[in-house]
Each structure stands twice: as structure tokens, then as C-alpha cells.
Scaffold this motif. Sequence first.
Motif, PDB file in Angstrom:
ATOM      1  N   ILE A  96       9.097  73.844  -4.271  1.00 18.87           N
ATOM      2  CA  ILE A  96       9.731  72.576  -3.900  1.00 18.87           C
ATOM      3  C   ILE A  96      11.133  72.482  -4.491  1.00 18.87           C
ATOM      4  CG2 ILE A  96       9.665  70.063  -4.143  1.00 18.87           C
ATOM      5  CD1 ILE A  96       6.598  70.280  -4.196  1.00 18.87           C
ATOM      6  N   ILE A  97      11.258  72.814  -5.781  1.00 23.59           N
ATOM      7  CA  ILE A  97      12.547  72.604  -6.450  1.00 23.59           C
ATOM      8  C   ILE A  97      13.557  73.713  -6.176  1.00 23.59           C
ATOM      9  CG2 ILE A  97      11.548  71.148  -8.241  1.00 23.59           C
ATOM     10  CD1 ILE A  97      11.763  73.517 -10.179  1.00 23.59           C
ATOM     11  N   ALA A  98      13.268  74.538  -5.176  1.00 18.56           N
ATOM     12  CA  ALA A  98      14.309  75.460  -4.707  1.00 18.56           C
ATOM     13  C   ALA A  98      15.375  74.666  -3.960  1.00 18.56           C
ATOM     14  CB  ALA A  98      13.706  76.528  -3.801  1.00 18.56           C
ATOM     15  N   TYR A  99      14.934  73.612  -3.234  1.00 19.56           N
ATOM     16  CA  TYR A  99      15.870  72.800  -2.457  1.00 19.56           C
ATOM     17  C   TYR A  99      15.697  71.293  -2.662  1.00 19.56           C
ATOM     18  CZ  TYR A  99      17.457  76.849   0.271  1.00 19.56           C
ATOM     19  OH  TYR A  99      18.015  78.039   0.656  1.00 19.56           O
ATOM     20  N   SER A 100      14.526  70.847  -3.086  1.00 18.51           N
ATOM     21  CA  SER A 100      14.263  69.411  -3.194  1.00 18.51           C
ATOM     22  C   SER A 100      14.108  68.982  -4.648  1.00 18.51           C
ATOM     23  CB  SER A 100      12.987  69.041  -2.422  1.00 18.51           C
ATOM     24  OG  SER A 100      13.138  69.320  -1.052  1.00 18.51           O
ATOM     25  N   THR A 101      14.579  67.785  -4.941  1.00 17.29           N
ATOM     26  CA  THR A 101      14.540  67.285  -6.312  1.00 17.29           C
ATOM     27  C   THR A 101      13.263  66.512  -6.610  1.00 17.29           C
ATOM     28  OG1 THR A 101      15.663  65.255  -5.656  1.00 17.29           O
ATOM     29  CG2 THR A 101      17.045  67.054  -6.447  1.00 17.29           C
ATOM     30  N   ILE A 102      12.966  66.415  -7.886  1.00 20.00           N
ATOM     31  CA  ILE A 102      11.892  65.542  -8.340  1.00 20.00           C
ATOM     32  C   ILE A 102      12.376  64.104  -8.166  1.00 20.00           C
ATOM     33  CG2 ILE A 102      10.496  64.844 -10.324  1.00 20.00           C
ATOM     34  CD1 ILE A 102      10.945  67.663 -11.463  1.00 20.00           C
ATOM     35  N   PRO A 151      21.069  77.965   5.028  1.00 20.58           N
ATOM     36  CA  PRO A 151      22.347  78.647   4.786  1.00 20.58           C
ATOM     37  C   PRO A 151      22.820  79.546   5.919  1.00 20.58           C
ATOM     38  CG  PRO A 151      21.021  78.671   2.798  1.00 20.58           C
ATOM     39  CD  PRO A 151      20.138  78.144   3.892  1.00 20.58           C
ATOM     40  N   GLU A 152      21.888  80.249   6.582  1.00 24.00           N
ATOM     41  CA  GLU A 152      22.308  81.197   7.618  1.00 24.00           C
ATOM     42  C   GLU A 152      23.003  80.524   8.797  1.00 24.00           C
ATOM     43  OE1 GLU A 152      17.690  80.967   7.809  1.00 24.00           O
ATOM     44  OE2 GLU A 152      19.270  80.992   6.280  1.00 24.00           O
ATOM     45  N   THR A 200      26.860  75.601  -5.294  1.00 23.29           N
ATOM     46  CA  THR A 200      27.742  76.651  -4.801  1.00 23.29           C
ATOM     47  C   THR A 200      27.028  77.988  -4.606  1.00 23.29           C
ATOM     48  OG1 THR A 200      28.338  77.250  -7.057  1.00 23.29           O
ATOM     49  CG2 THR A 200      29.701  75.584  -5.972  1.00 23.29           C
ATOM     50  N   ASP A 201      27.703  78.875  -3.895  1.00 22.75           N
ATOM     51  CA  ASP A 201      27.183  80.222  -3.654  1.00 22.75           C
ATOM     52  C   ASP A 201      27.644  81.135  -4.789  1.00 22.75           C
ATOM     53  OD1 ASP A 201      25.938  82.342  -2.465  1.00 22.75           O
ATOM     54  OD2 ASP A 201      27.485  82.691  -0.960  1.00 22.75           O
ATOM     55  N   ASP A 202      27.157  80.840  -5.977  1.00 24.99           N
ATOM     56  CA  ASP A 202      27.532  81.570  -7.188  1.00 24.99           C
ATOM     57  C   ASP A 202      26.298  82.309  -7.691  1.00 24.99           C
ATOM     58  OD1 ASP A 202      28.194  82.476  -9.710  1.00 24.99           O
ATOM     59  OD2 ASP A 202      29.106  80.599 -10.375  1.00 24.99           O
ATOM     60  N   ALA A 203      26.375  83.615  -7.731  1.00 22.23           N
ATOM     61  CA  ALA A 203      25.222  84.431  -8.126  1.00 22.23           C
ATOM     62  C   ALA A 203      24.756  84.132  -9.545  1.00 22.23           C
ATOM     63  CB  ALA A 203      25.567  85.913  -7.999  1.00 22.23           C
ATOM     64  N   HIS A 204      25.639  83.595 -10.365  1.00 19.18           N
ATOM     65  CA  HIS A 204      25.284  83.310 -11.756  1.00 19.18           C
ATOM     66  C   HIS A 204      24.727  81.896 -11.939  1.00 19.18           C
ATOM     67  CE1 HIS A 204      27.106  87.060 -12.991  1.00 19.18           C
ATOM     68  NE2 HIS A 204      28.213  86.742 -12.333  1.00 19.18           N
ATOM     69  N   ARG A 205      24.813  81.082 -10.895  1.00 16.44           N
ATOM     70  CA  ARG A 205      24.306  79.711 -10.989  1.00 16.44           C
ATOM     71  C   ARG A 205      22.789  79.710 -10.824  1.00 16.44           C
ATOM     72  NH1 ARG A 205      22.872  75.824  -7.804  1.00 16.44           N
ATOM     73  NH2 ARG A 205      23.358  77.007  -5.923  1.00 16.44           N
ATOM     74  N   LYS A 206      22.119  78.868 -11.589  1.00 18.34           N
ATOM     75  CA  LYS A 206      20.665  78.748 -11.505  1.00 18.34           C
ATOM     76  C   LYS A 206      20.310  77.407 -10.870  1.00 18.34           C
ATOM     77  CE  LYS A 206      19.941  81.717 -15.523  1.00 18.34           C
ATOM     78  NZ  LYS A 206      19.343  81.852 -16.874  1.00 18.34           N
ATOM     79  N   GLY A 207      19.030  77.080 -10.856  1.00 16.22           N
ATOM     80  CA  GLY A 207      18.621  75.798 -10.293  1.00 16.22           C
ATOM     81  C   GLY A 207      18.461  75.847  -8.792  1.00 16.22           C
ATOM     82  N   PHE A 208      18.944  74.819  -8.117  1.00 15.10           N
ATOM     83  CA  PHE A 208      18.770  74.721  -6.671  1.00 15.10           C
ATOM     84  C   PHE A 208      19.511  75.833  -5.937  1.00 15.10           C
ATOM     85  CE2 PHE A 208      18.242  70.211  -8.008  1.00 15.10           C
ATOM     86  CZ  PHE A 208      16.910  70.086  -7.643  1.00 15.10           C
ATOM     87  N   GLU A 209      18.962  76.198  -4.804  1.00 17.68           N
ATOM     88  CA  GLU A 209      19.581  77.233  -3.976  1.00 17.68           C
ATOM     89  C   GLU A 209      20.919  76.740  -3.417  1.00 17.68           C
ATOM     90  OE1 GLU A 209      18.506  80.246  -3.581  1.00 17.68           O
ATOM     91  OE2 GLU A 209      16.509  80.073  -4.476  1.00 17.68           O
ATOM     92  N   TYR A 210      21.700  77.667  -2.949  1.00 17.85           N
ATOM     93  CA  TYR A 210      22.997  77.392  -2.321  1.00 17.85           C
ATOM     94  C   TYR A 210      22.825  76.447  -1.133  1.00 17.85           C
ATOM     95  CZ  TYR A 210      26.942  78.670   0.795  1.00 17.85           C
ATOM     96  OH  TYR A 210      28.011  78.671   1.652  1.00 17.85           O
TER      97      TYR A 210
END
Length: 236
Positions: free
Chosen positions: A103-109, A137-138, A167-177
Amino acid sequence: MKLFGLGTVALYSFPSMAFNTQKSDTLELIGKGNPTVFGNGFSLRKEAYDAFVKMTAAAAKDGIEIHPVSSYRNYAHQNRIWERKYKRFTKQGLSPIKAIEKIIAYSTIPGTSRHHWATDIDIIDKSASYSGDVLVPEKFHGDGPFCKLREWLETNANTYDFYIVYTDDAHRKGFEYEPWHYSYAPLSKPMLKEYRKLDIKKMLQAEKLMGSEHFDENFINSYIKENILDINPELL
């Protein structure tokens, strides 16, 4: 709630708890307040709405029809999203913990969504030809229908004080781009500052959400650090 017609604009007027950038109302920060919002088919705070109208007008001159898919969402709305996904994923056989992770790949608690603030908006290009799910994203890259919109936003959105959040930053964690999710910085930055003063751990542990019994201290600390705060630095 009262609805006033202002030409093509709808003003939703609530009796109390308007956001004050000097001291934001806690209930509004967690989606349980009643902000005054503007929009026709979407809802943003007045300053964000005015900037959004200017941005959409500029995009239209370049042949892009910016269309809001989602904007202000209150706590109850976010909780419906949470429960729907939690039920679906667990019925598919995922464990509660794996369901929450998905769920938390894209949606918040509920209670932690930036959409609670009426400063953030998800957008697509309505003039493009598309079908199926739009917030993927695609569809914003390659031959995707919203590629032109993404390129336009990357060049012009900041002029109107809108910034991509995840953002589309490979080093960013948390939610997907999320190339569709933009935030009005002059309002969302001070709101995030106020939000960080809240006892988020206590709030999440007190809410009786589906699966919340699995919100242990390590999970909550990680969620705050990665999902809430690992965003575009321009919005911190």
C-alpha cells in the motif's frame, strides 16, 4: 458546508479552522479539519488555486489540457483508500505486513497524506489519447500519452511555484516516483514544518486503522523518515 458559485469557480466555505501559515490547525494537518477550498471538480486553497489556474492557462497555449485527477482529500477519504487496498491485498493472500508495504508504495496512511493540506494535486493531460489507469509512471515516459505534459511541467511548473513531490531519484526512499503529483510550495512547505511538530508516532498508534496493530516503533520511524520526509528537497 456551503457552496458559493464564483463564475466557473466553486468555493467551499467551512465555518472554522482556516489554515493560518503562522500556526496551522492540527486537525487540518491530519485531514480532519475544514479548510476553505476553491475549484471546479477539484479543491485547493485559494493561493494554490490561483497559481494552478495560471499554470493551466499557460499549458493550454502549448496545446496541453491539464486536468486534475485528485486534489484535496480528507481523512475519511484517505481511510477508504487504505481499507480498500488492505482488504484487496490480504484477500489476494498477502500477509498484513506485506499488504501494508504494498500500500505505502503509492498510498499514504490516513492522517499523513499531503493531499489533506489542499496544496497538492495529481494531474494528467486530458487532450491526450489514453485508456486504463492514468496514474502510472509509464504513461508519462517514452511513447506514453502524458509524456508531453511531463516535459512541460519539468520546464514550467516551478515558475508557478508547483514542484514535483516524489522525484525520479534512485537514492530517494519512501513512495515510488510520481510524475503526476505536484505541490504548491509557498503553502505546503510551512504546513510540513508544522506537521513535523506533531507527535506522529502517538497519532498513528492511537488510530484504529486496518492493520495498525503492525505499526510498531521501527515501522513508524522508517515511515516518517522515508515516506513523509524523503521528498523533493525544494519542498522541505
